[in-house]
Scaffold this active site. Structure first.
Site, PDB file in Angstrom:
ATOM      1  N   TYR A 170      -1.292   0.480  -4.384  1.00 47.92           N
ATOM      2  CA  TYR A 170      -0.510  -0.328  -3.434  1.00 47.92           C
ATOM      3  C   TYR A 170       0.651   0.480  -2.869  1.00 47.92           C
ATOM      4  O   TYR A 170       0.838   0.562  -1.646  1.00 47.92           O
ATOM      5  CB  TYR A 170       0.005  -1.587  -4.136  1.00 47.92           C
ATOM      6  N   TRP A 175      10.771  -7.779  -4.423  1.00 48.40           N
ATOM      7  CA  TRP A 175      10.815  -9.056  -5.152  1.00 48.40           C
ATOM      8  C   TRP A 175      10.909 -10.249  -4.187  1.00 48.40           C
ATOM      9  O   TRP A 175      11.762 -11.112  -4.322  1.00 48.40           O
ATOM     10  CB  TRP A 175      11.982  -9.063  -6.146  1.00 48.40           C
TER      11      TRP A 175
END
Length: 299
Positions: free
Chosen positions: A123, A148
């Protein structure tokens, strides 16, 4: 027209609302075409002819990407490169989102935009390659690296914790990964500020910026803060704060390695756009209140 890819995602949803005052906004979802296919992407761009592209589409299944490499590369690397190619020919502004996963997560200091990258996962590697394609295109693209990400809608850590808090008596959450929770609405608001400046013709707005709230925490303390705020709003939470147990990353193995230090320095962004980004706790409180109000309206 402002074209938003990935408009069905949590950031995309907020972008459609936040960008609306700046002009006509068109969101592209999976129903509009396969964005992993270059020819489909070019056809959609030629159809809509946007003056501005905000690319919120990405392959974000971090663990699945370890084996689904080609699909991750198609959305995280090839799509940005294709958008950049079209934007260069058509003199179109391009905005893109990147990730803390482009860094190796070492140390404890917040990363700055000029720090060496070193992604640990597929990723992260495919996202970094997408960033590099945009920078090498020389089109003045704006890249927001964030971390996040969560929101009042969609699937994310905050909503998962609220659900588990209503169902469980005890919970174990990783406590040695550090970063800054950042709500989707803040990402959309900052993006709108940057888009406005680009459309006004402001010079010098290009390159990589870190975009998060301020302050830092770990996943375990973030979970505890979510439960505490939800309870304060009258949401029924079953689990007690001291029953949310901290564990090390080693006790929660996953296919893709996670960066232990995802702190991002946002000083460059605040200077460039004359912003004061909120503390993560204050932003979290607003986000949970938004979620609570939305769900009350559905009752």
């Amino acid at each position: 027209m402002i074209l938003v890819t990935g408009s069905e995602g949590q950031v995309g949803y907020e972008l459609l609302r936040t960008l609306a005052p700046l002009g006509r906004v068109k969101g592209l979802t999976r129903a509009d075409g396969d964005l992993s296919d270059r020819n489909t992407v070019l056809a959609l761009l030629n159809e809509h002819k946007p003056c501005c592209i905000v690319n919120a589409a990405a392959y974000t299944a971090v663990d699945k990407a370890e084996t689904d490499t080609e699909a991750a590369k198609a959305l995280n690397t090839t799509l940005p490169a294709t958008l950049a190619e079209w934007a260069k020919v058509n003199q179109t502004h391009l905005f893109h989102y990147s990730t803390d996963y482009v860094y190796d997560g070492s140390g404890t200091n917040p990363w700055v935009e000029t720090d060496p990258t070193g992604p640990l996962s597929v990723y992260g590697k495919t996202k970094l390659a997408g960033d590099q394609a945009l920078l090498e295109a020389g089109i003045g693209a704006v890249i927001f690296r964030t971390s996040w990400v969560y929101g009042a809608r969609g699937r994310n850590f905050m909503l998962t914790m609220i659900k588990l808090g209503q169902e469980r008596d005890e919970l174990s959450v990783v406590a040695d990964q550090w970063g800054t929770p950042t709500p989707a609405w803040l990402i959309a608001q900052v993006t709108a500020t940057a888009v406005r400046e680009k459309l006004k013709g402001t010079k010098g707005i290009e390159g990589v910026y870190h975009l998060t709230c301020t302050g830092d925490t770990n996943w375990c303390d973030f979970a505890r803060a979510i439960m505490q705020e939800a309870q304060a709003l009258g949401i029924s939470i079953r689990i007690e704060k001291d029953r949310i147990k901290p564990i090390p990353t080693a006790d929660y193995p996953a296919p893709a390695p996670r960066p232990l230090n995802s702190r991002l320095n946002v000083a460059k962004l605040e200077r460039a756009f004359n912003l004061q980004l909120p503390d993560w706790r204050n932003a979290m409180q607003l986000t949970i209140r938004d979620w609570a109000e939305h769900n009350r309206n559905l009752d």
